[in-house]
Scaffold this motif. Structure first.
Motif, PDB file in Angstrom:
ATOM      1  N   LEU A 263     -28.111 -32.964 -16.317  1.00  0.00           N
ATOM      2  CA  LEU A 263     -27.624 -32.937 -17.688  1.00  0.00           C
ATOM      3  C   LEU A 263     -26.208 -32.342 -17.728  1.00  0.00           C
ATOM      4  N   ALA A 264     -26.018 -31.264 -16.970  1.00  0.00           N
ATOM      5  CA  ALA A 264     -24.707 -30.602 -16.968  1.00  0.00           C
ATOM      6  C   ALA A 264     -23.632 -31.536 -16.416  1.00  0.00           C
ATOM      7  N   ILE A 265     -23.973 -32.275 -15.356  1.00  0.00           N
ATOM      8  CA  ILE A 265     -23.007 -33.218 -14.783  1.00  0.00           C
ATOM      9  C   ILE A 265     -22.647 -34.285 -15.808  1.00  0.00           C
ATOM     10  N   LYS A 266     -23.678 -34.752 -16.510  1.00  0.00           N
ATOM     11  CA  LYS A 266     -23.446 -35.776 -17.534  1.00  0.00           C
ATOM     12  C   LYS A 266     -22.531 -35.235 -18.625  1.00  0.00           C
ATOM     13  N   GLN A 267     -22.828 -34.019 -19.084  1.00  0.00           N
ATOM     14  CA  GLN A 267     -21.994 -33.426 -20.151  1.00  0.00           C
ATOM     15  C   GLN A 267     -20.555 -33.252 -19.683  1.00  0.00           C
ATOM     16  N   ALA A 268     -20.406 -32.811 -18.425  1.00  0.00           N
ATOM     17  CA  ALA A 268     -19.052 -32.599 -17.905  1.00  0.00           C
ATOM     18  C   ALA A 268     -18.313 -33.922 -17.793  1.00  0.00           C
ATOM     19  N   ARG A 269     -19.059 -34.971 -17.457  1.00  0.00           N
ATOM     20  CA  ARG A 269     -18.422 -36.290 -17.349  1.00  0.00           C
ATOM     21  C   ARG A 269     -18.006 -36.788 -18.731  1.00  0.00           C
ATOM     22  N   TRP A 270     -18.900 -36.621 -19.715  1.00  0.00           N
ATOM     23  CA  TRP A 270     -18.538 -37.002 -21.086  1.00  0.00           C
ATOM     24  C   TRP A 270     -17.269 -36.274 -21.531  1.00  0.00           C
ATOM     25  N   ALA A 271     -17.192 -35.018 -21.136  1.00  0.00           N
ATOM     26  CA  ALA A 271     -16.090 -34.185 -21.617  1.00  0.00           C
ATOM     27  C   ALA A 271     -14.778 -34.478 -20.900  1.00  0.00           C
ATOM     28  N   GLY A 272     -14.845 -35.271 -19.831  1.00  0.00           N
ATOM     29  CA  GLY A 272     -13.626 -35.528 -19.063  1.00  0.00           C
ATOM     30  C   GLY A 272     -13.319 -34.450 -18.055  1.00  0.00           C
ATOM     31  N   ILE A 273     -14.303 -33.596 -17.793  1.00  0.00           N
ATOM     32  CA  ILE A 273     -14.110 -32.537 -16.803  1.00  0.00           C
ATOM     33  C   ILE A 273     -14.489 -33.041 -15.420  1.00  0.00           C
TER      34      ILE A 273
END
Lengths: 554, 240
Positions: A263-273
């Motif tokens: 989930l964290a990886i997905k969120q970071a990807r959404w965020a452009g991080i």
């Protein structure tokens, strides 16, 4: 918990980070009270998720949704007293909370704390700790990237990418004195330099989350409580060494950690991080999670790499080291979860800040998992150089029911048992080695005087035997023979010549095995023979088979 | 002037001065100079695994023993291949192998032509102090020409490598972990039913013991021939 859709944010710049942090804090401030409940595996195993659901239902039933926020947070440390619930802003922590306690907790918002459930915060368990790796654990919602950012997260990555060159990043890590937290204590900066200097278009960063020592759960707690911290550390490392792809090798026995990481990886990807152009720079970084299949030996770096490649997880001789020839033959940086978790704070606060903590050769803090015969079972983070006595008796609260301390086992199956005379020794990589033990990843198992040290040695030998991959002869066959000999000692059937054979085998394994698993497998035997030789000798029989004196009870 | 890096290394092996190319391992250079280091898993023409640990040598100033087969030479290195300590370790490793498997030479088709037996004789391993494990592993006679007796297998993986790297069939592999490791054909099918096996017999010829043998041999009659490997390796090098 925070709705997952609200976590679809985009952060392309420092302003965005600040705005997200501000919005998250503002959202928090809308509530008068925050009821935080631990939803890491320790408390979940004691039904904290049911307590959370009951809290949410009760808040709704009382119509307090606008005033009271119920949120799941990561590990608060004192697993023995779980499920733990903290009520902010007053910071009152309740222990052993059940679903039946929920109404009382909500009543307390008006009427004052529920005295019978209070876990005092002025006890040494909390006061003697120093948190760097665990600074967010138990504070933020591990499933919300916004809360991580509000706690200062990803600022270090932004700083590294926009204000520092890769060699400056490595320099900070080197000067901080950070050493690998997986056990060996290899200087992190040195490893980073080696990978950075390796010439290749393609390089990899691997996070070793294959925590397998019996009684150790540090990495699991970090991943369950603050997964973004590990991602940030890996991305900084990727920038520093010139890698664009990271793998997190996590054991499948940690389903919650895997779920939160993904989930964290997905969120970071959404965020452009994560992804192409991190923070709108030219740096690309992607992370993939790979699951282990239950083999302890896959924590060994070359076996881990083989496993990621889809091959049989067996180690190969080093050199070449992974820094030179690693994943798919490319230069690869492998660090453990806790090592990566230290990176962001070091970049944020500088190397001097970190180097001031700890001892001359072991800098920073270390997370330990306290288990066994100890009152405060749980997770602690202490500065390097603290004494074992402080860990066991102050922070750990000593042994339950007035039992007597006998030894603490550190370093898992590769470690040894530290007896009472070394309780005042400072805990760091070197001193543990000197007394025949090993820092390991940080598991500490406390034993009282009812423990038979021969049986302890046999337990760990059985572990090494069943976890041996079978590739090299001394480990495959030697651990079996050592286990059989130890069983004979336990049964009171071994002779002095068999004990000598055990010692000879220990020496063989330590010197000839292919990887660390076999080389270190005899350590629990060697250390218990060194400090508790009597327990071996009193169980021996004459070489002709008759008992000298009655053998031990078990 | 640019500094030219020498690709030739000089070192000492057992006190003898030797010269070597930087791409050579300690084992190769030692053999060139008539210094014999015992090996089991290593076979010229196959990839290196460093698993048997018999070729471990001491290097003066190095903390750990290193396998001669996978360690490259370095300038000024002083290698000791035959100290008492090394001999003791090698004897113990052979001893452990004898205790692990079913190595009863008198009734074995490979008696007299067995690398494990030769090593035991050469290293002076004359008795076994460890408990015999008496394994109960697979004996498979389903193949038309060959037999596999996993109880005699020492898990050197030569068969796995020759089948994968030379024949290209990858019929053999290792199954299980630790003491439960055993060689299997395909996904643990009877060898005779293997869809990948080409019956070339390479695995039988590289097997150092009586684990892989031809059918119809009596005790002591099985003689392995590994020459084909050197020939194939040479022919492939020429083709490159």
């Amino acid at each position: 918990m925070v709705k997952k859709t609200s976590q679809r944010i985009s952060v392309a710049s420092l302003d965005d980070l600040v705005n997200v942090a501000g919005a998250s804090q503002e959202q928090e401030q809308q509530y008068r009270y925050h009821i935080c409940i631990c939803v890491a595996a320790g408390c979940i195993s004691q039904n904290s998720d049911a307590v959370r659901d009951a809290l949410i239902a009760e808040v709704e039933a009382r119509g307090l949704e606008d005033e009271v926020q119920v949120k799941g947070v990561g590990c608060m440390g004192l697993c023995a007293a779980g499920p733990l619930v903290r009520v902010d802003p007053d910071g009152i922590v309740y222990q052993s909370v059940t679903v039946d306690d929920v109404p009382a907790i909500l009543d307390s918002l008006e009427n004052g704390p529920v005295e019978k459930l209070i876990l005092p915060q002025d006890i040494p368990f909390f006061e003697r700790q120093q948190k760097i790796v665990l600074e967010n654990c138990g504070i933020i919602d591990p499933e919300a990237i916004t809360e991580y950012i509000a706690a200062g997260g990803y600022l270090a990555l932004h700083k590294a990418l926009t204000e520092m060159t890769p060699s400056e990043v490595i320099d900070v890590v080197t000067r901080s004195g950070l050493r690998g937290r997986g056990g060996g204590g290899y200087p992190a900066g040195l490893k980073w330099v080696t990978v950075a200097k390796a010439e290749s278009e393609t390089k990899y960063v691997i996070c070793n989350a294959d925590e397998g020592d019996p009684g150790a759960f540090m990495d699991r707690s970090v991943l369950e409580s603050d997964p973004h911290r590990v991602i940030e550390g890996m991305a900084i490392a990727g920038y520093a060494v010139g890698a664009n792809k990271g793998y997190i090798y996590v054991r499948a026995e940690y389903p919650l950690a895997v779920e939160r990481l993904e989930l964290a990886i997905k969120q970071a990807r959404w965020a452009g991080i994560l992804g192409n152009g991190v923070f709108s720079t030219t740096f690309d970084f992607a992370i993939e999670v790979r699951l282990g299949a239950g083999a302890f030996v896959c924590g060994e770096e070359t076996a881990l790499i083989a496993s990621i490649e889809g091959r049989r997880g067996v180690p190969r001789p080093r050199p070449p080291y992974p820094a030179d020839y690693g994943l798919w033959g490319q230069p690869t940086l492998i660090n453990n979860v806790e090592t990566f978790a230290n990176v962001a704070p070091i970049i944020r606060n500088g190397s001097d800040w970190f180097a001031e903590i700890g001892t001359e050769k072991s800098k920073g803090t270390k997370v330990f998992a306290l288990a066994g015969q100890i009152v405060n079972t749980g997770l602690i983070e202490v500065p390097m150089g603290i004494t074992l006595r402080e860990i066991v008796f102050d922070i750990g609260g000593g042994l339950p029911d007035g039992r007597n301390y006998k030894a603490v086992q550190t370093g898992g199956p590769s470690g040894g048992c530290v007896p009472e005379q070394f309780l005042d020794m400072p805990v760091d990589y070197e001193s543990l080695r000197e007394v025949g033990s090993f820092m390991g990843s940080g598991g500490m198992i406390v034993m009282d005087d009812s423990s038979s040290m021969v049986e302890v040695a046999r337990y760990f030998m059985e572990f090494s035997m069943t976890e041996s991959c079978g590739k090299c002869i001394p480990c495959r066959t030697g651990t079996r023979q050592m286990y059989d000999l130890l069983s004979k000692v336990v049964a009171g059937e071994a002779s002095q010549s068999e004990l000598n054979l055990l010692v000879e085998l220990g020496d063989l394994l330590q010197n000839t095995c292919l990887c660390g698993l076999g080389k270190a497998a005899p350590n629990p035997v060697v250390s218990t023979m060194q400090y508790f030789e009597d327990e071996y000798l009193e169980r021996l029989v004459d070489d002709n088979g008759s008992a000298d004196e009655p053998a031990g009870e078990s | 002037m640019a500094v030219v890096r020498s690709r030739i290394k000089t070192l000492k092996i057992d006190g003898q001065d030797v010269g070597a190319h930087e791409d050579e391992t300690i084992l190769e250079v030692a053999r060139e100079n008539g210094i014999m280091i015992p090996t089991l898993c290593q076979l010229d023409g196959l990839s290196l695994v460093g698993a048997c640990r018999l070729c471990l040598v001491e290097v003066v100033g190095w903390r750990n023993l290193v396998p001669a087969c996978t360690t490259y030479v370095e300038e000024g290195m002083e290698v000791i291949t035959n100290s008492e300590r090394l001999q003791k370790y090698r004897r113990m490793i052979i001893e452990l192998l004898f205790a692990e498997g079913n190595h009863v030479c008198a009734v074995c088709v490979s008696n007299g032509n067995c690398e494990l037996q030769w090593k035991a004789q050469k290293l002076g391993m004359d008795h076994v102090r460890f408990t015999n494990q008496n394994p109960d592993r697979r004996v498979d006679m389903t193949h038309e020409h060959f037999v596999v007796d996993a109880n005699r297998c020492i898990l050197c993986t030569r068969c796995v490598r020759v089948c994968d790297e030379i024949e290209g069939a990858h019929t053999w592999d290792i199954f299980g972990r630790g003491e439960n490791s055993t060689i299997i054909s395909d996904f643990n099918l009877p060898w005779g039913e293997s869809p990948t096996c080409s019956s070339c017999g390479k695995c039988v010829n590289v097997c150092p013991t009586g684990a892989l043998v031809e059918k119809g041999k009596a005790a002591g009659e099985m003689i392995k021939r590994t020459e084909f490997l050197a020939y194939l390796t040479k022919m492939r090098e020429v083709k490159k």
